[in-house]
Write a protein that holds these residues in place. Structure first.
Motif, short mmCIF file in Angstrom:
data_model
loop_
_atom_site.label_atom_id
_atom_site.label_comp_id
_atom_site.label_asym_id
_atom_site.label_seq_id
_atom_site.Cartn_x
_atom_site.Cartn_y
_atom_site.Cartn_z
N MET A 54 10.84 -32.45 -6.20
CA MET A 54 9.60 -33.15 -5.84
C MET A 54 9.42 -34.36 -6.76
O MET A 54 9.32 -34.23 -7.98
N THR A 55 9.41 -35.54 -6.17
CA THR A 55 9.27 -36.77 -6.95
C THR A 55 7.81 -37.02 -7.30
O THR A 55 6.89 -36.52 -6.65
N ARG A 56 7.64 -37.84 -8.35
CA ARG A 56 6.27 -38.15 -8.78
C ARG A 56 5.51 -38.91 -7.70
O ARG A 56 4.28 -38.79 -7.60
N ALA A 57 6.23 -39.70 -6.91
CA ALA A 57 5.56 -40.50 -5.88
C ALA A 57 4.88 -39.62 -4.83
O ALA A 57 3.91 -40.04 -4.20
N ARG A 58 5.40 -38.40 -4.68
CA ARG A 58 4.84 -37.51 -3.66
C ARG A 58 3.78 -36.57 -4.22
O ARG A 58 3.19 -35.80 -3.46
N LEU A 59 3.56 -36.60 -5.51
CA LEU A 59 2.56 -35.71 -6.10
C LEU A 59 1.16 -35.92 -5.50
O LEU A 59 0.48 -34.94 -5.18
N PRO A 60 0.69 -37.17 -5.33
CA PRO A 60 -0.63 -37.35 -4.71
C PRO A 60 -0.70 -36.77 -3.30
O PRO A 60 -1.71 -36.20 -2.90
N LEU A 61 0.41 -36.92 -2.53
CA LEU A 61 0.42 -36.39 -1.17
C LEU A 61 0.31 -34.87 -1.19
O LEU A 61 -0.49 -34.28 -0.44
N TYR A 62 1.10 -34.20 -2.05
CA TYR A 62 1.04 -32.74 -2.12
C TYR A 62 -0.31 -32.26 -2.63
O TYR A 62 -0.83 -31.24 -2.17
N ALA A 63 -0.88 -32.99 -3.57
CA ALA A 63 -2.20 -32.62 -4.08
C ALA A 63 -3.26 -32.73 -2.97
O ALA A 63 -4.12 -31.86 -2.83
N PHE A 64 -3.14 -33.79 -2.16
CA PHE A 64 -4.07 -33.97 -1.05
C PHE A 64 -3.92 -32.86 -0.03
O PHE A 64 -4.91 -32.32 0.49
N LEU A 65 -2.67 -32.47 0.27
CA LEU A 65 -2.43 -31.41 1.24
C LEU A 65 -2.95 -30.06 0.73
O LEU A 65 -3.49 -29.26 1.50
N VAL A 66 -2.80 -29.81 -0.57
CA VAL A 66 -3.32 -28.58 -1.15
C VAL A 66 -4.85 -28.54 -1.04
O VAL A 66 -5.44 -27.51 -0.70
N LEU A 67 -5.50 -29.68 -1.29
CA LEU A 67 -6.95 -29.74 -1.17
C LEU A 67 -7.39 -29.51 0.28
O LEU A 67 -8.39 -28.81 0.51
N LEU A 68 -6.65 -30.07 1.22
CA LEU A 68 -6.96 -29.83 2.62
C LEU A 68 -6.82 -28.35 2.97
O LEU A 68 -7.66 -27.77 3.67
N PHE A 69 -5.74 -27.74 2.48
CA PHE A 69 -5.51 -26.32 2.74
C PHE A 69 -6.64 -25.47 2.19
O PHE A 69 -7.15 -24.57 2.87
N VAL A 70 -7.05 -25.77 0.96
CA VAL A 70 -8.15 -25.02 0.35
C VAL A 70 -9.44 -25.24 1.13
O VAL A 70 -10.22 -24.31 1.38
N GLY A 71 -9.67 -26.49 1.57
CA GLY A 71 -10.88 -26.80 2.33
C GLY A 71 -10.95 -26.07 3.65
O GLY A 71 -12.01 -25.58 4.06
N PHE A 72 -9.81 -25.96 4.34
CA PHE A 72 -9.78 -25.25 5.62
C PHE A 72 -9.84 -23.73 5.42
O PHE A 72 -10.39 -23.02 6.27
N LEU A 73 -9.28 -23.24 4.35
CA LEU A 73 -9.20 -21.80 4.13
C LEU A 73 -10.50 -21.24 3.54
O LEU A 73 -10.83 -20.07 3.77
N ALA A 74 -11.24 -22.05 2.79
CA ALA A 74 -12.42 -21.57 2.08
C ALA A 74 -13.46 -20.92 2.99
O ALA A 74 -13.96 -19.83 2.68
N PRO A 75 -13.82 -21.51 4.15
CA PRO A 75 -14.83 -20.85 5.01
C PRO A 75 -14.38 -19.48 5.49
O PRO A 75 -15.18 -18.55 5.57
N LEU A 76 -13.09 -19.34 5.84
CA LEU A 76 -12.60 -18.05 6.31
C LEU A 76 -12.63 -17.01 5.19
O LEU A 76 -13.01 -15.85 5.41
N VAL A 77 -12.24 -17.42 3.97
CA VAL A 77 -12.26 -16.50 2.84
C VAL A 77 -13.71 -16.08 2.54
O VAL A 77 -13.99 -14.91 2.27
N TRP A 78 -14.62 -17.05 2.61
CA TRP A 78 -16.03 -16.73 2.35
C TRP A 78 -16.57 -15.78 3.41
O TRP A 78 -17.30 -14.82 3.10
N ALA A 79 -16.21 -16.01 4.69
CA ALA A 79 -16.66 -15.11 5.76
C ALA A 79 -16.08 -13.72 5.57
O ALA A 79 -16.78 -12.72 5.75
N LEU A 80 -14.80 -13.65 5.21
CA LEU A 80 -14.17 -12.34 5.00
C LEU A 80 -14.83 -11.59 3.85
O LEU A 80 -15.11 -10.39 3.94
#
Length: 272
Positions: A1-27
């Motif tokens: 994983m190159t440094r240039a892609r770190l912002p992209l992966y960080a953004f994708l992780v934030l999106l994943f957490v954002g989409f998953l959080a409501p389901l986890v809270w409901a569960l």
């Protein structure tokens, strides 16, 4: 994983957490007493842990009927829609007939019309013709969606050469036989993607059942959970338990069709 892609992966992780959080809270909330759901600070692990929400929902509410209504309607609508869209897409893609371009343009233009615009006329037509039974009327809007027909037409144009169809005709195959034995098997990835999309459209529908269904015993899941939410007690505990159970058919469908779904999306990305 190159440094240039770190912002992209960080953004994708934030999106994943954002989409998953409501389901986890409901569960998490579905296993808490009603008074603990909005406790502060919020606790992810229920304490105390209880199954009373699910027990009450399944024994004191008609959740089973709501679940059956939504699931059966969505399965039937998806099955019919996938077949009709594949058949119509095949006709637009491989046959030349008078008015073909006009019909296709009219069909494609209907994508720009919001469902709310045709909701009342569709309801009036079904009632006047005596076809307002919920088991039938809930399926009607999803039988031949323009998006599904367009998707099938594009996939057939890109993936099925005319030479294969001509060879089958020379061998004496009927047109429907060609569609059933040649076209449908080749459409499997796109059919899986369309089936997932169509199931979710029907299963999650709220506005059309709200207008059509008046008998609470024939409510779909969205309507049933809404009645629990707007009740005087604001039964958030039962709503969260119902939401967790309601997501199970969609997850099961994705697990079953995940291969076809990914193949269909990747094929569209490569060829589109």
């Amino acid at each position: 994983m190159t440094r240039a892609r770190l912002p992209l992966y960080a953004f994708l992780v934030l999106l994943f957490v954002g989409f998953l959080a409501p389901l986890v809270w409901a569960l998490s909330g579905s296993f808490k007493p009603r008074g603990e759901i909005f406790g502060y600070p919020p606790e992810l692990v229920p304490d105390p842990f209880t199954l009373d929400n699910y027990r009450t929902l399944l024994t004191e509410q008609p959740f089973g009927r709501w679940f059956l209504m939504s699931t059966v309607v969505a399965v039937v609508a998806t099955t019919v829609s996938v077949f009709v869209c594949a058949l119509a897409g095949y006709g637009f893609a491989k046959f030349r007939f008078a008015g073909r371009r006009l019909l296709f343009n009219v069909m494609f233009s209907s994508l720009s019309i919001p469902f709310a615009v045709i909701l009342v006329p569709l309801f009036v037509i079904l009632v006047k013709t005596g076809l307002g039974s919920p088991w039938f009327a809930l399926i009607v809007p999803w039988v031949a969606p323009a998006f599904g027909i367009f998707m099938m037409q594009q996939y057939i144009v890109q993936s099925i050469p005319d030479s294969v169809l001509e060879a089958a005709r020379i061998d004496g195959a009927s047109e429907f036989g060609i569609f059933r034995t040649i076209v449908l098997p080749l459409l499997r990835p796109s059919l899986g993607a369309l089936a997932v999309w169509q199931f979710l459209q029907s299963y999650n529908s709220f506005l059309w059942p709200l207008v059509l269904v008046s008998d609470s015993s024939q409510y779909t899941l969205p309507l049933g959970l809404q009645t629990l939410f707007v009740s005087e007690q604001r039964q958030y505990d039962l709503v969260l338990a119902g939401a967790v159970l309601a997501v199970l058919p969609a997850v099961a469908l994705f697990v079953v069709l995940r291969k076809q779904l990914l193949e269909g999306l990747s094929t569209g990305a490569v060829k589109g």
